[in-house]
Design a protein around this motif. Structure first.
Motif, PDB file in Angstrom:
ATOM      1  N   ALA A  98    -132.653  15.632   5.030  1.00 14.44           N
ATOM      2  CA  ALA A  98    -131.854  14.985   6.072  1.00 14.44           C
ATOM      3  C   ALA A  98    -130.996  15.984   6.834  1.00 14.44           C
ATOM      4  O   ALA A  98    -130.215  15.599   7.704  1.00 14.44           O
ATOM      5  N   GLY A  99    -131.139  17.261   6.517  1.00 15.20           N
ATOM      6  CA  GLY A  99    -130.357  18.305   7.154  1.00 15.20           C
ATOM      7  C   GLY A  99    -129.036  18.542   6.448  1.00 15.20           C
ATOM      8  O   GLY A  99    -128.529  17.673   5.740  1.00 15.20           O
ATOM      9  N   LEU A 100    -128.508  19.729   6.605  1.00 15.69           N
ATOM     10  CA  LEU A 100    -127.167  20.042   6.123  1.00 15.69           C
ATOM     11  C   LEU A 100    -126.198  19.773   7.271  1.00 15.69           C
ATOM     12  O   LEU A 100    -126.338  20.336   8.355  1.00 15.69           O
ATOM     13  N   ALA A 101    -125.213  18.913   7.024  1.00 16.93           N
ATOM     14  CA  ALA A 101    -124.278  18.547   8.078  1.00 16.93           C
ATOM     15  C   ALA A 101    -123.050  19.448   8.091  1.00 16.93           C
ATOM     16  O   ALA A 101    -122.667  19.985   9.133  1.00 16.93           O
ATOM     17  N   SER A 102    -122.428  19.613   6.928  1.00 19.23           N
ATOM     18  CA  SER A 102    -121.206  20.422   6.849  1.00 19.23           C
ATOM     19  C   SER A 102    -121.145  21.149   5.524  1.00 19.23           C
ATOM     20  O   SER A 102    -120.267  20.893   4.705  1.00 19.23           O
ATOM     21  N   PRO A 103    -122.071  22.076   5.278  1.00 19.19           N
ATOM     22  CA  PRO A 103    -122.026  22.844   4.029  1.00 19.19           C
ATOM     23  C   PRO A 103    -120.757  23.672   3.961  1.00 19.19           C
ATOM     24  O   PRO A 103    -120.296  24.214   4.974  1.00 19.19           O
ATOM     25  N   HIS A 104    -120.185  23.759   2.760  1.00 17.17           N
ATOM     26  CA  HIS A 104    -118.890  24.415   2.617  1.00 17.17           C
ATOM     27  C   HIS A 104    -118.925  25.585   1.647  1.00 17.17           C
ATOM     28  O   HIS A 104    -118.118  26.501   1.748  1.00 17.17           O
ATOM     29  N   ASP A 105    -119.862  25.555   0.686  1.00 16.11           N
ATOM     30  CA  ASP A 105    -119.945  26.618  -0.309  1.00 16.11           C
ATOM     31  C   ASP A 105    -121.380  26.717  -0.794  1.00 16.11           C
ATOM     32  O   ASP A 105    -122.169  25.762  -0.682  1.00 16.11           O
ATOM     33  N   VAL A 106    -121.738  27.881  -1.353  1.00 10.56           N
ATOM     34  CA  VAL A 106    -123.068  28.102  -1.895  1.00 10.56           C
ATOM     35  C   VAL A 106    -122.947  28.947  -3.152  1.00 10.56           C
ATOM     36  O   VAL A 106    -122.061  29.798  -3.265  1.00 10.56           O
ATOM     37  N   ALA A 107    -123.810  28.678  -4.126  1.00  7.92           N
ATOM     38  CA  ALA A 107    -123.864  29.443  -5.373  1.00  7.92           C
ATOM     39  C   ALA A 107    -125.322  29.699  -5.710  1.00  7.92           C
ATOM     40  O   ALA A 107    -126.195  28.882  -5.400  1.00  7.92           O
ATOM     41  N   ALA A 108    -125.592  30.820  -6.353  1.00 10.63           N
ATOM     42  CA  ALA A 108    -126.969  31.189  -6.688  1.00 10.63           C
ATOM     43  C   ALA A 108    -127.054  31.640  -8.139  1.00 10.63           C
ATOM     44  O   ALA A 108    -126.155  32.326  -8.639  1.00 10.63           O
ATOM     45  N   ALA A 109    -128.138  31.255  -8.813  1.00 10.88           N
ATOM     46  CA  ALA A 109    -128.406  31.747 -10.153  1.00 10.88           C
ATOM     47  C   ALA A 109    -128.670  33.247 -10.100  1.00 10.88           C
ATOM     48  O   ALA A 109    -129.100  33.786  -9.073  1.00 10.88           O
ATOM     49  N   THR A 110    -128.424  33.914 -11.203  1.00 13.85           N
ATOM     50  CA  THR A 110    -128.595  35.368 -11.243  1.00 13.85           C
ATOM     51  C   THR A 110    -129.997  35.793 -10.853  1.00 13.85           C
ATOM     52  O   THR A 110    -130.188  36.790 -10.144  1.00 13.85           O
ATOM     53  N   ASP A 111    -131.003  35.014 -11.275  1.00 15.90           N
ATOM     54  CA  ASP A 111    -132.386  35.373 -10.950  1.00 15.90           C
ATOM     55  C   ASP A 111    -132.853  34.795  -9.619  1.00 15.90           C
ATOM     56  O   ASP A 111    -134.010  34.965  -9.230  1.00 15.90           O
ATOM     57  N   GLY A 112    -131.971  34.118  -8.892  1.00 22.02           N
ATOM     58  CA  GLY A 112    -132.323  33.577  -7.590  1.00 22.02           C
ATOM     59  C   GLY A 112    -133.196  32.344  -7.632  1.00 22.02           C
ATOM     60  O   GLY A 112    -133.597  31.833  -6.580  1.00 22.02           O
ATOM     61  N   SER A 113    -133.492  31.827  -8.828  1.00 20.76           N
ATOM     62  CA  SER A 113    -134.412  30.691  -8.933  1.00 20.76           C
ATOM     63  C   SER A 113    -133.772  29.369  -8.555  1.00 20.76           C
ATOM     64  O   SER A 113    -134.474  28.395  -8.293  1.00 20.76           O
ATOM     65  N   ALA A 114    -132.447  29.303  -8.543  1.00 22.80           N
ATOM     66  CA  ALA A 114    -131.749  28.069  -8.175  1.00 22.80           C
ATOM     67  C   ALA A 114    -130.576  28.404  -7.273  1.00 22.80           C
ATOM     68  O   ALA A 114    -129.860  29.377  -7.508  1.00 22.80           O
ATOM     69  N   VAL A 115    -130.402  27.599  -6.248  1.00 26.03           N
ATOM     70  CA  VAL A 115    -129.299  27.740  -5.298  1.00 26.03           C
ATOM     71  C   VAL A 115    -128.668  26.367  -5.124  1.00 26.03           C
ATOM     72  O   VAL A 115    -129.370  25.353  -5.045  1.00 26.03           O
ATOM     73  N   TYR A 116    -127.344  26.326  -5.059  1.00 22.85           N
ATOM     74  CA  TYR A 116    -126.609  25.069  -4.941  1.00 22.85           C
ATOM     75  C   TYR A 116    -125.708  25.129  -3.715  1.00 22.85           C
ATOM     76  O   TYR A 116    -125.073  26.154  -3.446  1.00 22.85           O
TER      77      TYR A 116
END
Length: 391
Positions: free
Chosen positions: A328-346
């Protein structure tokens, strides 16, 4: 503001005619040089198609029964659990602060909801805490010892909580509800990043536009930052922080300058910046993973020019290599985090209230990268002045 947006649109069209995905002096030139259409959207779609569309969105993560307020922060702990920081029943709008950055809710109760939720990788809620304490949550991170660090822009304070006491902070920096510019006050601090040595950085984001480095005891080692100048040290809302310790740098999401600025973490010297016409004029957050030689995960924000979405860049070259988005698209993302191996992003989103998960299964199955070689010394630059605000 309308005049500035019009000017930026003209700049975007000029850049689109000269280059495609060209970041920090790296990339392919003349990709759109033969195009005569003057609509920026005409160039955005082909540029996005040249990028790898990864990581990919995970549906119904976390458990859809969880109710969230404005989600301001997201991070991972050493066990891969996901910590989500949200504002419960409180919202930040034009009625939240005075023109002097004084919180207008002084005297009212703190957020009654538990503001820190902990999920496993499948989205199951494991724990929650942080009720009756925060007023306007912003940034959150977990250090190598499992301590949780948070910032609250209404309180103008930074907190460190250890694993054995989630009610009483082990460290408090700043004075409750009192904004300021000296060494003992913040004005809407936005983020914390903690090194393996215990030294840590604070982005004193919305008013002071500075970065401060502390030793483990909470004593200032150095600080840098200025505002409204053309210096690479000029920051306009340093909104988020990430560390690439093996490369010797701290990364700053310089929100209103539309860049990720890189500084040496030992003395604050400027190293480089990452930006792109495709990412637009506002960068809200950055995360780092050492995978494939080092990658940056960036989310931009509403800007009226280019799409709001996530991007993946190479640390060494600055080249854009990937992009990610919610269905549905990102409307107002405020923060991002990534797993050490890059396999998951939040991605944490203010509105609609949500936290999203993205996965790259190929990275999950790759062998762990070899330990990095000691980094070469970045280009020499004048060090930031210890314990003083830069000019």
């Amino acid at each position: 503001m309308n005049n500035l947006l019009c000017l930026f649109k003209v700049i975007v069209m000029i850049l689109c005619l000269r280059e495609s995905i060209y970041v920090n002096g790296y990339g392919e030139r003349d990709y759109f040089s033969d195009r005569e259409d003057n609509n920026p959207a005409y160039y955005i779609s082909p540029a996005l198609q040249k990028l790898e569309h990864a990581p990919e969105f995970v549906k119904d993560w976390p458990n859809i029964s969880i109710t969230l307020g404005q989600v301001s922060g997201v991070t991972l702990d050493n066990a891969g659990r996901v910590l989500v920081f949200h504002r419960g029943e409180h919202t930040w709008d034009e009625h939240t602060f005075t023109n002097g950055n004084i919180y207008l809710g002084i005297g009212k109760p703190a957020i009654q909801h538990k503001t820190i939720l902990i999920f496993n990788e499948t989205g199951e809620l494991l724990d929650m805490w942080g009720d009756d304490f925060f007023y306007m949550p912003h940034g959150i991170t977990v250090d190598s010892e499992g301590n949780v660090w948070t910032t609250d822009v209404a309180l103008h304070q930074v907190f460190k909580f250890n694993a054995t006491n989630r009610r009483v902070p082990a460290m408090v920096l700043g004075e409750k509800f009192v904004p300021g510019t000296d060494d003992h006050h913040f004005c809407k601090p936005s983020a914390v990043a903690v090194m393996s040595t215990g030294d840590f950085f604070i982005a004193d984001g919305y008013c002071n536009h500075r970065i401060l480095k502390y030793n483990p005891k909470g004593q200032i080692i150095l600080q840098w930052g200025t505002h409204n100048s053309h210096s690479p040290f000029s920051l306009n809302v340093p909104h988020a922080l990430a560390l690439a310790e093996s490369s010797g740098v701290v990364l700053v999401a310089d929100r209103e300058r539309g860049r990720v600025a890189s500084f040496r973490h030992d003395n604050g010297s400027y190293v480089t910046s990452y930006s792109s016409w495709l990412m637009g004029p506002r960068i809200f957050s950055v995360a780092y993973s050492p995978v494939h030689g080092g990658r940056l995960y960036v989310v931009n924000g509403p800007n009226g020019v280019v799409p709001v979405r996530g991007y993946v860049l190479e640390l060494a070259s600055g080249r854009l290599v990937g992009t990610f988005d919610a269905p549905a698209g990102l409307a107002s993302p405020h923060d991002v985090a990534a797993a050490t191996d890059g396999s998951a992003v939040y991605v944490a989103q203010l509105a609609p209230h949500a936290v999203y998960k993205f996965v790259d299964e190929r990275l999950r199955h790759e062998a762990p990268p070899a330990p990095p070689a000691p980094p070469a010394a970045p280009p020499a630059a004048p060090p930031a002045t210890p314990a003083t605000l830069g000019e």
